[in-house]
Every structure is written in structure tokens, then in C-alpha cells.
Write a protein that holds these residues in place. Structure first.
Motif, short mmCIF file in Angstrom:
data_model
loop_
_atom_site.label_atom_id
_atom_site.label_comp_id
_atom_site.label_asym_id
_atom_site.label_seq_id
_atom_site.Cartn_x
_atom_site.Cartn_y
_atom_site.Cartn_z
N GLY A 105 2.96 13.69 0.33
CA GLY A 105 2.62 12.28 0.21
C GLY A 105 3.22 11.46 1.32
N PHE A 140 1.06 4.04 -3.04
CA PHE A 140 0.62 5.39 -2.69
C PHE A 140 1.68 6.42 -3.07
N TYR A 152 0.83 -1.21 0.00
CA TYR A 152 0.00 0.00 0.00
C TYR A 152 0.86 1.26 0.00
N THR A 153 1.88 1.30 0.86
CA THR A 153 2.73 2.48 0.97
C THR A 153 3.47 2.76 -0.33
N THR A 207 1.17 12.11 4.49
CA THR A 207 -0.17 11.50 4.39
C THR A 207 -0.11 10.00 4.61
N VAL A 208 0.78 9.32 3.92
CA VAL A 208 0.86 7.87 4.04
C VAL A 208 1.36 7.47 5.42
N ILE A 259 -4.13 13.83 0.02
CA ILE A 259 -5.24 13.06 -0.55
C ILE A 259 -5.67 13.62 -1.89
N THR A 297 2.62 7.43 -7.05
CA THR A 297 1.90 8.50 -7.75
C THR A 297 2.55 9.86 -7.51
#
Length: 294
Positions: free
Chosen positions: A211, A173, A169-170, A214-215, A288, A176
Motif C-alpha cells: 500500500g 488509501f 487521499y493518502t 502504491t500510494v 490496487i 484500508t
């Protein structure tokens, strides 16, 4: 000199558009109000007594404010141990995830090589594998290694599992964010004689800050609230994080009846994630909505 005339532009309100959005506004307002009511009642109950809670007088404080509930929950309630364990698991895991996944995401986003698409597809596929499918084989491996009864080794094992499970997931994420950063920065760094690795850590890594923050918040909250893995691999109080610890406290309430202390423990456990979001909410929203473009 001629005086410059200030032109005031009046924006017309599109009432039809606003009315169309009204049901959404109402739902959000009701949801926020309901959430604040629940949170307010829990805070009030944590400062009350068990007798007042069952009498329905938690919001009136007939016997005054009882801050000693927090002291008892932190000390004799065992919350200090659970809190420290969760903080250790979450902080160390989040740092390792950034150190591992940020370079991996950058390479996957920036360089074309054999297997690039296969790796990305594998990471996306791994995100869909439920933990229940792999927990028994993992437990068998850990049990055969004989480290379940070792506190330090068990903590390292839990951190290793948290990192491994959150890597797909990380990485996806962050991929991008690095893909949206202009390559002109790297080209300028190369012209100045900066090697790719140094360019990543000195230029690209800081530019993906929104980013990364956020992650990290998402990973922190996920690990802080994790229950299933810690229930299986944390087999004593010295290892248990807050989720499993609170469940154990809830089970013991039928014998102790200290519900005010229980609510105090809930507030203590809830505080870190709330404070984290409170101070980093702007970066979270920015992360996000999208990465850096340029």
C-alpha cells in the motif's frame, strides 16, 4: 516402492466465456497498440530534425540519429532546472506524506476514540474540494508573508501545498491496508513488551509495504505532472517544475522552431514516471487489488 502415477488434469477452455470477453481484449489490444505507436513516433521525432518532422520523414531518419537534441534540451532548453525542481518537489513531498499519513491511517484504523469517524468523514469530504476554491486564499496568505520572491521559501511553500492537498487521499488509501492486517501481530508484540509506537514502525509499517509503494507511486505521478499550483506559485524559471516548464517551451517554439528538441524534452520528462512504473508495477498491481489479510 510403487511408482506414483502422475495424473494430468486437462483444463477445458470455456469458449463461450472467452468469446464473451473477446471485445474487451480487442479494445485493450488496440489501445495498447495506439499508445505504443504514439510513443514510438515521439521517440523517433526526438532523434530526428525539425525539417524531417515537417516533411513526414521522422520515422525514416534521412539525416541520421540526432542524440544532440537531448543534450540541447537538457542544457540550453532549461529542462535540467525543471527536472531537478520536479524531482525535489515529488520526492520530498512523497516522503513527508508517508511519514504523516501512515501513522494517522494506522491510528484511525486501529483505535476507537471520540472523533474517529468525524476525522475520516472530513478527510473523505476534503478529497472532493476542488483546488480552484482554495487557491486564491492560499495565494493571498503567501503574498502577505512576502515569500513569493524568495526561491528557497517558494520551494518550501510548494512542497507544503503538495503535502497538504494530498494528505486526505493518502490517509484514506492507507487506512484500508492497516485495517486488513491482523491484530495478532500487535498482540504478540505487546506480550514481548514492545510499545505501540515501536510495534507500528517495526511490524505494521513494513507489512503495509504494498500500500505504501502504491500510494507513493500515485502521489509521485500526481505531483510530477501537477500544473495549476505551480503555474501560480512558481513565478520564475528557478522554481518551475516540468509541467509548467514544458508549456513555456511549447510557447517559445513559435520563435525558435526547434520541435525536435521539444520532443526530446518530452521524453526526458516522461522517463522518470515510466521507469518508476516499470520497476514497481507488481507492487502497484498488488496494492490496487487489495491490502494484506491475515
Amino acid at each position: 516402492m510403487a511408482k506414483e502415477k502422475k495424473i494430468k488434469v486437462k483444463k477445458k477452455i470455456d469458449w463461450k466465456h472467452e468469446m464473451a470477453l473477446a471485445p474487451g481484449y480487442i479494445i485493450v489490444i488496440l489501445w495498447v497498440a495506439f499508445t505504443f505507436m504514439l510513443l514510438g513516433w515521439i521517440i523517433a521525432a526526438s532523434l530526428s530534425t525539425t525539417t524531417d518532422i515537417f516533411a513526414g520523414k521522422a520515422l525514416k531518419f534521412p539525416s541520421g540519429l540526432h542524440f544532440e537534441n537531448y543534450v540541447q534540451a537538457w542544457g540550453s532548453g532549461g529542462v535540467a532546472t525543471f527536472f531537478t525542481n520536479s524531482l525535489l518537489y515529488a520526492v520530498v513531498s512523497c516522503v513527508l506524506l508517508i511519514l504523516i499519513c501512515a501513522p494517522a491511517a494506522y491510528v484511525l484504523a486501529r483505535y476507537t476514540f471520540i472523533g474517529n469517524k468525524i476525522i475520516q468523514t472530513s478527510l473523505v469530504s476534503a478529497m472532493g474540494i476542488p483546488i480552484t476554491m482554495i487557491v486564491l486564499p492560499l495565494f493571498g496568505i503567501v503574498a502577505n508573508l512576502g515569500i513569493l520572491n524568495n526561491v528557497a521559501a517558494s520551494k518550501v511553500t510548494l512542497i507544503f501545498l503538495y503535502v497538504g492537498i494530498n494528505i486526505p487521499y493518502t490517509t484514506i488509501f492507507l487506512l484500508t491496508f492497516f485495517a486488513n492486517i491482523s491484530s495478532t501481530y500487535e498482540e504478540a508484540a505487546a506480550l514481548d513488551g514492545c510499545p505501540p509506537a515501536k510495534a507500528f514502525w517495526k511490524i505494521m509499517f513494513p507489512m503495509a509495504q504494498s500500500g505504501l509503494v502504491t500510494v507513493t507511486i500515485f502521489n509521485f505521478i500526481n505531483i510530477w505532472n501537477e500544473y495549476f499550483l505551480s503555474l501560480i506559485f512558481a513565478n520564475n524559471d528557478a522554481l518551475r517544475p516540468v509541467a509548467v516548464g514544458l508549456y513555456g517551451m511549447l510557447q517559445s517554439m513559435q520563435y525558435t522552431g526547434n520541435w525536435a528538441g521539444m520532443f526530446a524534452a518530452v521524453i526526458i520528462v516522461f522517463a522518470p514516471t515510466f521507469v518508476l512504473y516499470l520497476f514497481l508495477s507488481e507492487k502497484l498491481i498488488g496494492g490496487i487489488t487489495g491490502g494484506i489479510k491475515g
